[in-house]
Design an enzyme around this catalytic site. Sequence first.
Site, mmCIF file in Angstrom:
data_model
loop_
_atom_site.group_PDB
_atom_site.id
_atom_site.type_symbol
_atom_site.label_atom_id
_atom_site.label_comp_id
_atom_site.label_asym_id
_atom_site.label_seq_id
_atom_site.Cartn_x
_atom_site.Cartn_y
_atom_site.Cartn_z
ATOM 1 N N HIS A 58 0.826 -1.206 0.000
ATOM 2 C CA HIS A 58 0.000 0.000 0.000
ATOM 3 C C HIS A 58 0.863 1.259 0.000
ATOM 4 O O HIS A 58 1.914 1.287 0.650
ATOM 5 C CB HIS A 58 -0.863 0.055 1.271
ATOM 6 C CG HIS A 58 -1.934 -0.968 1.345
ATOM 7 N ND1 HIS A 58 -3.169 -0.812 0.757
ATOM 8 C CD2 HIS A 58 -1.971 -2.177 1.966
ATOM 9 C CE1 HIS A 58 -3.922 -1.868 1.012
ATOM 10 N NE2 HIS A 58 -3.218 -2.719 1.736
ATOM 11 N N PRO A 59 0.412 2.316 -0.662
ATOM 12 C CA PRO A 59 1.009 3.630 -0.394
ATOM 13 C C PRO A 59 0.494 4.103 0.958
ATOM 14 O O PRO A 59 -0.558 3.642 1.425
ATOM 15 C CB PRO A 59 0.452 4.511 -1.520
ATOM 16 C CG PRO A 59 -0.856 3.875 -1.872
ATOM 17 C CD PRO A 59 -0.665 2.386 -1.677
#
Length: 286
Positions: A58-59
């Site tokens: 995930h960012p």
Amino acid sequence: MAMEIGEDEWKVCCGSSEFAKQMSTSGPLTSQEAIYTARDIWFNQVNVTDWLEAFSAHPQIGNTPSPSINSDFARRSVSEQSTAFATTSASALQELAEWNVLYKKKFGFIFIICASGRTHAEMLHALKERYENRPIVELEIAAMEQMKITELRMAKLFSDKAKVISETDSSSSPVSTKPQAAGVEVHLEVWSGTTGPSFVHGGGGVWSSVGTSATDRDGRSGPLMDLVDALNPGTYRISFDTAKYSPGCFFPYVSIVFQVTESQKWEHFHVPLLLAPFSFSTYRGS
């Protein structure tokens, strides 16, 4: 309908290579079977290293993905966060970025939260609150949030595949040109009275009709209410007369109850239904 889904597609749902591998070797699965299988694999068969791999795909909340991140997975994350951060100020994003740094320094992984339907303020509040947890507690919470994200993506995956299969079947069959999802009656109601669990059993209130429509040839409902700038906060129920879609189906009528909060009244709500002979699934779409 059971579907065969590839490892790459499962990895977009979760981000863990081991999870994707085990899901892909579980054989054709219905949407409901996939949820049970995914939960078992995620909580009982993969290990903490696999959890951390999924987290790292995930960012950070509020950030755009770096080039090194799984692009399909990261783009999905950004899309899920887009509503929450569409009107967020620069100062608010800066505060979130600062808390992201503090969180990762304490726990060793980024803050994971299911962003669907949440505002920026709600996510920042959750981050600050969870920052006080012990690392072992927070790891488990992050894993549960990751499972929520995975289930939403799985529902979207099955929905997209079911649509493709339906389109393929109808286009290749010279016998019938009527799409199976056409003509299903859809009803939208709003609850007036006590909120919370008691409303299901009466709770001193009633369901009031907002609007009725039917699905078109693409399986999409027509308007269920007049266009408004802001949706009235409250508890809503959308119901599908599924017997017309699939006579003899185990679920001849499906009702989905959802809540619109004050902070969500400006948002768009898309509530799809994926129906199989012995199961159904739904999610909040975009």
